[in-house]
Motif scaffolding. Sequence first.
Motif, PDB file in Angstrom:
ATOM      1  N   ASN A 381       0.858  -1.123   0.105  1.00 17.16           N
ATOM      2  CA  ASN A 381       0.033  -0.080  -0.020  1.00 17.16           C
ATOM      3  C   ASN A 381       0.966   1.086   0.084  1.00 17.16           C
ATOM      4  OD1 ASN A 381      -2.113   1.771   0.149  1.00 17.16           O
ATOM      5  ND2 ASN A 381      -2.769   1.413   2.154  1.00 17.16           N
ATOM      6  N   LEU A 382       1.331   1.708  -0.975  1.00 19.95           N
ATOM      7  CA  LEU A 382       2.191   2.680  -1.168  1.00 19.95           C
ATOM      8  C   LEU A 382       1.168   3.887  -2.264  1.00 19.95           C
ATOM      9  CD1 LEU A 382       5.443   0.984  -2.478  1.00 19.95           C
ATOM     10  CD2 LEU A 382       4.877   1.918  -0.418  1.00 19.95           C
ATOM     11  N   SER A 383       2.020   4.990  -2.284  1.00 23.31           N
ATOM     12  CA  SER A 383       1.196   6.162  -2.925  1.00 23.31           C
ATOM     13  C   SER A 383       0.973   5.674  -4.527  1.00 23.31           C
ATOM     14  CB  SER A 383       2.003   7.319  -3.091  1.00 23.31           C
ATOM     15  OG  SER A 383       3.399   7.327  -3.497  1.00 23.31           O
ATOM     16  N   PHE A 384       0.355   6.189  -5.329  1.00 19.58           N
ATOM     17  CA  PHE A 384       0.100   6.125  -6.680  1.00 19.58           C
ATOM     18  C   PHE A 384       1.365   6.142  -7.555  1.00 19.58           C
ATOM     19  CE2 PHE A 384      -0.630   7.232 -11.230  1.00 19.58           C
ATOM     20  CZ  PHE A 384      -1.323   6.269 -11.556  1.00 19.58           C
ATOM     21  N   PHE A 388       3.327   2.847  -9.291  1.00 18.22           N
ATOM     22  CA  PHE A 388       3.433   2.983 -10.789  1.00 18.22           C
ATOM     23  C   PHE A 388       4.771   2.775 -11.117  1.00 18.22           C
ATOM     24  CE2 PHE A 388       4.378   5.471 -14.723  1.00 18.22           C
ATOM     25  CZ  PHE A 388       3.884   4.909 -15.520  1.00 18.22           C
ATOM     26  N   ARG A 389       5.890   3.522 -10.621  1.00 17.41           N
ATOM     27  CA  ARG A 389       7.154   3.286 -10.716  1.00 17.41           C
ATOM     28  C   ARG A 389       7.743   1.849 -10.432  1.00 17.41           C
ATOM     29  NH1 ARG A 389       9.300   8.604  -7.474  1.00 17.41           N
ATOM     30  NH2 ARG A 389       9.016  10.267  -8.993  1.00 17.41           N
TER      31      ARG A 389
END
Length: 463
Positions: A381-384, A388-389
């Motif tokens: 659960n990371l930032s979008f 994406f990276r």
Amino acid sequence: MILILVCTICAGTSFQSALNGAMKYLSDIKETNYQEDGFFETSEQISEEIVNYFKEDGIRVYDNFYATDNEFDGSVKLLLFDERTDIDLPTVFEGSLPQNPDEIAFDHVFASTNGFEIGDTVNILGKNYKLVGTVSLPDYTALFMNNTDLVMNTHGFGVSVLNSEGFEEIDAKDKTYRYSFRFDERDLKTSVKNDKAKEMQQYLFGNGYVINTFLTNSQNQSISFLEMDINTDGPFITVFVYILVGLIAFIFAVLTNNTIEKESVIIGTLRALGYKKSEIMWHYLQPTLIVAVIGSVLGNILGYTVLIKPFLDLYYTSYSIGPLEIEFNLPMFLLTTVLPVAIMVLINLIMMGRKLSLSPLKFLRRELTKKKSKKNIKLPNLSFLNRFRLRIIIQNLGSYIMLFMGIFLASFLLMFGIGLNPLIDHYTAKVGDALPFSYEYFLKAPVEAANCEKVYAYEFDTW
């Protein structure tokens, strides 16, 4: 790309040509120059009975006397050999052999390193000599002052030859009695030669002779070092050529793969119209094949004509060898030219074979992969943006690994090249600190010393 291939094959061809020339020279001087199978030095001249005894045993012993000037040109150790007519015959590099008592010929590496030229007048052991030529001696292809030295010494040590009259004029106290021997049977195994050499030592000791030095060819660095160096350099340059050719072939394979992807619709249409897979493969293989053939032809031409001279000079300035004959060698041509071209063609054929095995419909739809769709990996659960990276990195993990390996290899070779010189300088500066004693003495005869502990040292036989 063709320039890199030309330089690679040119370097491989010229270096291997120089190696083959040096190997042929070493092979020829064993018979044409009657290279010795070993030598020994005694404190006095041996009798004719000893020489005849060895002759009956199939070993011919020849005088190979020399004089020593330990202070030539200041601090150079120079050996002056008597005229040679039976064994270790010199090869003239430039000029001629001495014909008069006041003439001398230097080893060509020693002469060039120390700046001596033909026509110079040199003072040796209080007498002036005219330098009339430069030579190479079969028993001194590498200039080692002492057989235990780690490196050659072309600045502080040299060898030379006089004619018989000039050598007779030298004071006897400056002469050393060296005898070179040669076996009549030329196909003896190394173990048999070593056994015979050991028997020679024992016979000389048994007859009361003090042997100062006894070396066979395999033990003599001045003879064996060049051949060992060639046997090391040859495989190294071959592997180096294959690595570069493999990299070039990989680059061509990537370019061809990209071309096939761009023209996938055309390929799919041609396959649907009945064109064979082999015909399409031949079409895309032609650029690689043309570049490989042109590169190999130009590389061989330049390797045998232009670049061969620097590699020959590399051997001439390092080793005391005569003029090398460069000849076309078919096995070398196969290793440096045919095999690299075959590697390039094979790598491209394998890549195109896998790509063109797809159906015409997949080419028309641009579905040029056999990989099945995989389930996406569940990410934390990371930032979008971070997810994406991370997803991009995972999807292109193979490409990133190849990029990492390429950068790592290039950086490693670069740092190795930059750091090698200071590393050697540091080693030479610190090697003396590791020695337990400041001085070491080797005695040729027993000496009684007062107030010292008696120590006995024995050498191991290493035949």
